[in-house]
Design a protein around this motif. Structure first.
Motif, PDB file in Angstrom:
ATOM      1  N   ILE A   1       0.863  -1.186   0.000  1.00  0.00           N
ATOM      2  CA  ILE A   1       0.000   0.000   0.000  1.00  0.00           C
ATOM      3  C   ILE A   1       0.901   1.237   0.000  1.00  0.00           C
ATOM      4  O   ILE A   1       1.873   1.316   0.755  1.00  0.00           O
ATOM      5  CB  ILE A   1      -0.926  -0.006   1.223  1.00  0.00           C
ATOM      6  N   GLY A   2       0.585   2.178  -0.872  1.00  0.00           N
ATOM      7  CA  GLY A   2       1.408   3.371  -1.013  1.00  0.00           C
ATOM      8  C   GLY A   2       2.326   3.320  -2.216  1.00  0.00           C
ATOM      9  O   GLY A   2       2.859   4.362  -2.628  1.00  0.00           O
ATOM     10  N   ASP A   3       2.532   2.136  -2.780  1.00  0.00           N
ATOM     11  CA  ASP A   3       3.299   2.038  -4.016  1.00  0.00           C
ATOM     12  C   ASP A   3       2.564   2.755  -5.146  1.00  0.00           C
ATOM     13  O   ASP A   3       1.327   2.757  -5.189  1.00  0.00           O
ATOM     14  CB  ASP A   3       3.476   0.577  -4.445  1.00  0.00           C
ATOM     15  N   SER A   4       3.304   3.322  -6.068  1.00  0.00           N
ATOM     16  CA  SER A   4       2.685   3.817  -7.292  1.00  0.00           C
ATOM     17  C   SER A   4       2.420   2.621  -8.204  1.00  0.00           C
ATOM     18  O   SER A   4       3.005   1.545  -8.030  1.00  0.00           O
ATOM     19  CB  SER A   4       3.603   4.809  -8.000  1.00  0.00           C
ATOM     20  N   VAL A   5       1.539   2.804  -9.167  1.00  0.00           N
ATOM     21  CA  VAL A   5       1.278   1.728 -10.122  1.00  0.00           C
ATOM     22  C   VAL A   5       2.564   1.363 -10.868  1.00  0.00           C
ATOM     23  O   VAL A   5       2.866   0.187 -11.088  1.00  0.00           O
ATOM     24  CB  VAL A   5       0.167   2.133 -11.110  1.00  0.00           C
ATOM     25  N   LYS A   6       3.339   2.369 -11.230  1.00  0.00           N
ATOM     26  CA  LYS A   6       4.594   2.104 -11.941  1.00  0.00           C
ATOM     27  C   LYS A   6       5.546   1.267 -11.088  1.00  0.00           C
ATOM     28  O   LYS A   6       6.190   0.340 -11.586  1.00  0.00           O
ATOM     29  CB  LYS A   6       5.256   3.414 -12.349  1.00  0.00           C
TER      30      LYS A   6
END
Length: 284
Positions: free
Chosen positions: A112-117
């Motif tokens: 959680i908190g990761d960007s999609v990229k």
């Protein structure tokens, strides 16, 4: 714009085709749905999908699909509706921040908190990417794909007709389930009110449509289609995502509370906080 190998952007799951060859789908649609929808995504050769949380909403309907994708062995993540515009896959790719995921995604190291990229980068070692040459060979091959012709192909396009005070209405879980026979219909649907859903409403030439507001979200994306629908002569409203489940047309009809109306709806006396059933009675 160059995307990583194996990634495809689609504004709507309704645009996903059985001959898709991209294993990673970044999509503007909500992360709701049912097992049949998840099976359809799997049937189209998707191994990982990124969708919008749609405000999460009533009974967590906006992220309900996560468990269904898990059951179909598809890695799935939802992005916060305030990080990326629902219905806009490019914004999901460029700005989406993961807010929810299924166990398969967690096992892949996504957080959680990761960007999609960032999340897609973590998949590079576990998602099998078919090379361009292999894609072309598969497309040209005369060998019959037994999976595509199997009777197990998921069937999704369901709609029902009913009446409210003598007014005929069409109820469906997704605006993408409509067809040319729905021209002129008053439609209650479980889709978000974003631009991609609005395009489908215009394509089918409906008379009026009621959507879920998907938490409204970034840049009012969950209700963004209403103005353009008014310009196209289509009355349109959204209901609060906490009042009715996304991807549940019947719940929109039974329990939806209006949050946003376009000019044509206001001209008929529809206002915020009305129920959908009260609003329909004004369409006589």
């Amino acid at each position: 714009m160059k995307l990583p190998e194996g990634v495809v952007l689609l504004d709507s799951l309704g645009d996903l085709q059985p001959d898709n060859t991209y294993p990673i789908l970044v999509c503007g649609s909500h992360c709701g749905g049912n097992r049949a929808l998840a099976a359809q995504v799997k049937y189209c050769h998707v191994q990982a999908v990124f969708l919008n949380s749609a405000g999460v909403g009533k009974n967590h309907a906006g992220i309900r699909g996560l468990n269904h994708y898990e059951a179909e062995n598809v890695l799935a993540c939802a992005v916060d509706q305030n990080s990326a515009e629902i219905g806009i896959s490019l914004d999901t790719w460029e700005s989406g921040i993961i807010s929810h995921m299924n166990p398969k995604a967690e096992a892949a190291g996504i957080q959680i908190g990761d960007s999609v990229k960032e999340a897609v980068h973590k998949l590079s070692s576990i998602i099998q990417i078919t090379s361009s040459t292999e894609k072309n060979e598969a497309a040209d091959s005369p060998v019959k794909d037994e999976t595509k012709n199997s009777s197990s192909k998921p069937e999704l396009k369901v709609q029902t007709q009913t009446q409210i005070d003598g007014i005929d209405i069409t109820v469906t879980d997704s605006i993408t389930f409509l067809n040319e026979n729905n021209a002129g219909d008053i439609v209650i649907c479980g889709s978000h009110g974003g631009m991609s859903a609005g395009h489908y409403a215009q394509k089918r030439g409906v008379k009026a449509v009621f959507f879920n507001d998907a938490g409204i979200g970034k840049n009012n994306a969950g209700v963004k289609s209403l103005e353009s629908l008014s310009e196209a002569g289509i009355l349109a409203c959204t209901v609060d995502c906490m009042s009715a489940e996304i991807f549940n047309g019947q719940d929109i009809l039974d329990n939806g509370i209006i949050t946003v109306c376009n000019v044509l709806a206001k001209d008929r006396g529809i206002t915020e906080k009305m129920t959908v059933k009260e609003s329909i009675k004004l369409l006589k």
